[in-house]
Design a protein around this motif. Sequence first.
Motif, PDB file in Angstrom:
ATOM      1  N   PHE A  79       0.818  -1.199   0.000  1.00  0.00           N
ATOM      2  CA  PHE A  79       0.000   0.000   0.000  1.00  0.00           C
ATOM      3  C   PHE A  79       0.861   1.263   0.000  1.00  0.00           C
ATOM      4  O   PHE A  79       0.509   2.248  -0.640  1.00  0.00           O
ATOM      5  CB  PHE A  79      -0.939   0.016   1.214  1.00  0.00           C
ATOM      6  N   PHE A  80       1.982   1.229   0.699  1.00  0.00           N
ATOM      7  CA  PHE A  80       2.847   2.401   0.761  1.00  0.00           C
ATOM      8  C   PHE A  80       3.463   2.694  -0.605  1.00  0.00           C
ATOM      9  O   PHE A  80       3.510   3.839  -1.042  1.00  0.00           O
ATOM     10  CB  PHE A  80       3.943   2.189   1.799  1.00  0.00           C
TER      11      PHE A  80
ATOM     12  N   LEU B 291      -8.427  -1.820  -4.533  1.00  0.00           N
ATOM     13  CA  LEU B 291      -9.340  -2.663  -5.305  1.00  0.00           C
ATOM     14  C   LEU B 291      -9.693  -2.028  -6.643  1.00  0.00           C
ATOM     15  O   LEU B 291      -9.806  -2.725  -7.658  1.00  0.00           O
ATOM     16  CB  LEU B 291     -10.620  -2.931  -4.511  1.00  0.00           C
ATOM     17  N   GLU B 292      -9.861  -0.713  -6.659  1.00  0.00           N
ATOM     18  CA  GLU B 292     -10.162  -0.039  -7.919  1.00  0.00           C
ATOM     19  C   GLU B 292      -8.984  -0.112  -8.885  1.00  0.00           C
ATOM     20  O   GLU B 292      -9.168  -0.379 -10.071  1.00  0.00           O
ATOM     21  CB  GLU B 292     -10.537   1.416  -7.667  1.00  0.00           C
ATOM     22  N   ARG B 293      -7.790   0.095  -8.378  1.00  0.00           N
ATOM     23  CA  ARG B 293      -6.614   0.002  -9.259  1.00  0.00           C
ATOM     24  C   ARG B 293      -6.387  -1.406  -9.784  1.00  0.00           C
ATOM     25  O   ARG B 293      -6.018  -1.595 -10.933  1.00  0.00           O
ATOM     26  CB  ARG B 293      -5.355   0.439  -8.507  1.00  0.00           C
ATOM     27  N   ARG B 294      -6.616  -2.384  -8.941  1.00  0.00           N
ATOM     28  CA  ARG B 294      -6.316  -3.766  -9.320  1.00  0.00           C
ATOM     29  C   ARG B 294      -7.424  -4.411 -10.144  1.00  0.00           C
ATOM     30  O   ARG B 294      -7.160  -5.103 -11.108  1.00  0.00           O
ATOM     31  CB  ARG B 294      -6.066  -4.571  -8.041  1.00  0.00           C
ATOM     32  N   PHE B 295      -8.701  -4.179  -9.739  1.00  0.00           N
ATOM     33  CA  PHE B 295      -9.797  -4.912 -10.361  1.00  0.00           C
ATOM     34  C   PHE B 295     -10.827  -4.038 -11.052  1.00  0.00           C
ATOM     35  O   PHE B 295     -11.720  -4.555 -11.707  1.00  0.00           O
ATOM     36  CB  PHE B 295     -10.514  -5.764  -9.309  1.00  0.00           C
TER      37      PHE B 295
ATOM     38  N   ASN C  43      -1.592   4.280  -1.888  1.00  0.00           N
ATOM     39  CA  ASN C  43      -3.028   4.110  -1.665  1.00  0.00           C
ATOM     40  C   ASN C  43      -3.401   4.606  -0.280  1.00  0.00           C
ATOM     41  O   ASN C  43      -2.658   4.451   0.675  1.00  0.00           O
ATOM     42  CB  ASN C  43      -3.435   2.636  -1.781  1.00  0.00           C
ATOM     43  N   THR C  44      -4.601   5.159  -0.185  1.00  0.00           N
ATOM     44  CA  THR C  44      -5.077   5.620   1.110  1.00  0.00           C
ATOM     45  C   THR C  44      -6.079   4.655   1.725  1.00  0.00           C
ATOM     46  O   THR C  44      -6.389   4.775   2.905  1.00  0.00           O
ATOM     47  CB  THR C  44      -5.736   7.004   0.979  1.00  0.00           C
ATOM     48  N   SER C  45      -6.595   3.719   0.931  1.00  0.00           N
ATOM     49  CA  SER C  45      -7.562   2.761   1.458  1.00  0.00           C
ATOM     50  C   SER C  45      -7.517   1.468   0.647  1.00  0.00           C
ATOM     51  O   SER C  45      -6.958   1.413  -0.452  1.00  0.00           O
ATOM     52  CB  SER C  45      -8.977   3.333   1.419  1.00  0.00           C
ATOM     53  N   VAL C  46      -8.119   0.452   1.212  1.00  0.00           N
ATOM     54  CA  VAL C  46      -8.224  -0.829   0.512  1.00  0.00           C
ATOM     55  C   VAL C  46      -9.116  -0.680  -0.709  1.00  0.00           C
ATOM     56  O   VAL C  46      -8.879  -1.309  -1.745  1.00  0.00           O
ATOM     57  CB  VAL C  46      -8.783  -1.909   1.469  1.00  0.00           C
TER      58      VAL C  46
END
Length: 91
Positions: A28-29, A40-44, A33-36
């Motif tokens: 995450f660092f 999820l948006e970036r990955r999926f 990213n600031t949140s899970v």
Amino acid sequence: MFGTQFIVINISYIISTPIVCYFYLPVFFRLQNTSVYEYLERRFGLLTRTTASLAFSLQMTLYMGIVLYAPALALSAVTGWCRTYVELNEV
């Protein structure tokens, strides 16, 4: 029974905290990213992020209903008040 459950929960915290610190947080660092949900948006994609956030919102709404209803049951059993009256006063 409850002492064993308490010990198992504490042991799992001791095991899982270093795993999260050394494996999940660096990912995450690096991605900034600031949140899970952002991950999820970036990955999926946006659909997965929206689905996950709606599932969380539904879960929290149902949880809040239980959190308000359970004490109302206990309080009405102890005091003899009508459960509807107790539920309305908790809100």
